[in-house]
Design an enzyme around this catalytic site. Structure first.
Site, PDB file in Angstrom:
ATOM      1  N   HIS A  36      -9.294   4.570  -2.105  1.00  0.00           N
ATOM      2  CA  HIS A  36      -8.586   4.390  -0.681  1.00  0.00           C
ATOM      3  C   HIS A  36      -9.354   5.351   0.477  1.00  0.00           C
ATOM      4  O   HIS A  36     -10.283   5.818   0.085  1.00  0.00           O
ATOM      5  CB  HIS A  36      -7.332   5.430  -1.038  1.00  0.00           C
ATOM      6  CG  HIS A  36      -6.208   4.470  -1.615  1.00  0.00           C
ATOM      7  ND1 HIS A  36      -5.026   4.352  -1.153  1.00  0.00           N
ATOM      8  CD2 HIS A  36      -6.325   3.829  -2.788  1.00  0.00           C
ATOM      9  CE1 HIS A  36      -4.111   3.402  -1.748  1.00  0.00           C
ATOM     10  NE2 HIS A  36      -4.999   3.044  -2.856  1.00  0.00           N
ATOM     11  N   ASP A  67       3.016   5.336  -5.519  1.00  0.00           N
ATOM     12  CA  ASP A  67       2.071   6.382  -5.317  1.00  0.00           C
ATOM     13  C   ASP A  67       2.907   7.484  -6.067  1.00  0.00           C
ATOM     14  O   ASP A  67       3.716   8.054  -5.127  1.00  0.00           O
ATOM     15  CB  ASP A  67       1.654   6.585  -3.904  1.00  0.00           C
ATOM     16  CG  ASP A  67       0.873   7.743  -3.444  1.00  0.00           C
ATOM     17  OD1 ASP A  67       0.699   8.483  -4.431  1.00  0.00           O
ATOM     18  OD2 ASP A  67       0.420   7.947  -2.352  1.00  0.00           O
ATOM     19  N   ASP A 116       0.622  -1.146  -0.073  1.00  0.00           N
ATOM     20  CA  ASP A 116       0.137  -0.016  -0.132  1.00  0.00           C
ATOM     21  C   ASP A 116       0.823   1.351   0.056  1.00  0.00           C
ATOM     22  O   ASP A 116       1.750   1.626   0.799  1.00  0.00           O
ATOM     23  CB  ASP A 116      -0.873  -0.030   1.199  1.00  0.00           C
ATOM     24  CG  ASP A 116      -1.794   0.944   1.322  1.00  0.00           C
ATOM     25  OD1 ASP A 116      -2.096   1.407   0.237  1.00  0.00           O
ATOM     26  OD2 ASP A 116      -2.543   1.236   2.372  1.00  0.00           O
ATOM     27  N   THR A 154      -8.487   1.906   9.431  1.00  0.00           N
ATOM     28  CA  THR A 154      -8.837   2.745  10.645  1.00  0.00           C
ATOM     29  C   THR A 154      -9.786   1.925  11.390  1.00  0.00           C
ATOM     30  O   THR A 154      -9.662   1.677  12.559  1.00  0.00           O
ATOM     31  CB  THR A 154      -9.391   3.854  10.178  1.00  0.00           C
ATOM     32  OG1 THR A 154      -8.319   4.798   9.737  1.00  0.00           O
ATOM     33  CG2 THR A 154      -9.722   4.710  11.666  1.00  0.00           C
TER      34      THR A 154
END
Ligand SMILES: [Zn+2]
Length: 384
Positions: A227, A119, A97, A273
């Site tokens: 995301h 990214d 990720d 989260t």
């Protein structure tokens, strides 16, 4: 068995559902995540964030993780996922990720990841294309899947930090996908990293619909990724606060909106989260239910950290006293086993719920069981 992420993405695209992608920062999380996916007969996407690999490499101050730490940590996560996933009846992908650069992607692939994200979203458009293309060439030769990002999400997630978001332009997205040949693209369309997404966040699903429609017309395969999509269950936030925590203004994305976009070209939904919150609550609950553990020689220090950091909910802030367990899954005594149980239960609660909600329950048999070598051969033949 372990599969490239691409195989799982192709099934989501063909059968119109989404697959949750869950971050793991400890061996126990990987184990529990795979088990709960097995229970629901869903394929599994586990992901390690670039800096989480640093943490899994033993770097408790993971924000300063070096490439060495990440290489070590990627191998630790890779080993854990292999241990529990290789002989599993469901397809399991291990995905990097927010890979920060080419080196991070190479480290992950060396550690056994079957998919990487590069990214380049903070770079100018052309440079993002160039970097992504470089990673795609390296990864596809090895059968490894690549996700890229276009547009900027607001929020905090490990090293990813931005105050402002810019939504993805669908025309740019199509051009980007054509030029880079990525398998998946993270778009910015209203989601946000972290637990403070603001009340009533609204997803611009038209961005996903427009991008996907153009891709279909052009006959190009690419699955869009959402995301920053934690739902931040309010019941868990309330429970943490009732146990002495201090978590304010924590709001996620409504489940109903995520279910809607799962039919709009979004095939992968990243959630981190929610798991952090559930694990934190479980640990707080444990020390209330069994106060004698507050003075445990092996886990008493975890209780101290929970007491000191009342607004924190990232288990990585609390787990440094048991790094051997985090990194290798060793369980030296019953007290540590109780913490591991908190981690596993938290994963099962959140991941189980989202497997059902996102619609991947029972879909494992629809995923083609393809190896990295076979996928590499397919990319070679198709010239991608
Ligand atoms: Zn992200």
């Amino acid at each position: 068995m372990l599969v490239p992420l691409r195989a799982i993405l192709e099934a989501t695209d063909k059968y119109d559902y989404a697959q949750g992608a869950f971050n793991v920062n400890a061996v126990a999380q990987a184990k529990a995540a795979i088990e709960v996916h097995e229970m629901f007969r869903s394929a599994a996407i586990l992901q390690g964030a670039d800096l989480a690999n640093g943490f899994m490499g033993g770097r408790t101050d993971f924000m300063n993780a070096t490439l060495e730490d990440k290489i070590k940590g990627a191998a630790n996560i890779g080993d854990a996922v292999k241990k529990y996933g290789e002989n599993s009846p469901i397809p399991v992908a291990l995905h990097l990720d927010h890979g920060r650069n080419f080196e991070s992607c190479k480290a992950a692939i060396a550690g056994g990841y079957t998919s990487v994200m590069i990214d380049g979203s903070s770079l100018p458009f052309e440079q993002n294309i160039e970097l992504t293309r470089e990673v795609v060439k390296y990864a596809h030769e090895r059968g490894v899947t690549v996700e890229a990002e276009l547009g900027v999400l607001a929020g905090v997630e490990d090293h990813v930090f931005s105050n402002n978001s810019t939504y993805t332009n669908p025309l740019d997205a199509v051009e980007f996908i054509k030029k880079t040949k990525v398998d998946a693209l993270a778009i910015s369309y209203g989601t946000m990293h972290g637990a403070n997404k603001g009340k009533g966040a609204k997803l611009r699903k038209e961005i996903a619909i427009a991008t996907k429609e153009c891709l279909r017309h052009a006959g190009i395969f690419c699955v869009l990724v959402s995301h920053g999509s934690s739902t931040v269950p309010q019941y868990i936030v309330n429970e943490i606060n009732a146990l002495g925590g201090d978590i304010q203004n924590a709001y996620g994305i409504e489940l109903a909106q995520l279910k809607e976009v799962s039919h709009c070209g979004i095939g992968k939904i990243n959630v981190d989260t929610d798991i952090r919150l559930a694990v934190t609550r479980n640990m707080k609950e444990l020390f209330v239910a069994r106060p004698e553990l507050q003075k445990s020689p092996s886990i008493g220090a975890i209780y101290q950290l929970l007491e000191e950091k009342k607004s924190a909910f990232d288990p990585r802030a609390f787990l440094p006293p048991i790094m051997d367990t985090v990194m290798y899954g060793n369980i030296p005594d019953e007290d540590v086993a109780a913490i591991v149980n908190c981690i596993e239960k938290g994963v099962r609660e959140v991941v189980g719920t989202l497997i059902v909600e996102f619609g991947s329950v029972g879909k494992a048999p629809l995923v083609e069981k393809v190896t990295l070598d076979e996928m590499a051969e397919r990319y070679r033949k198709e010239g991608i």
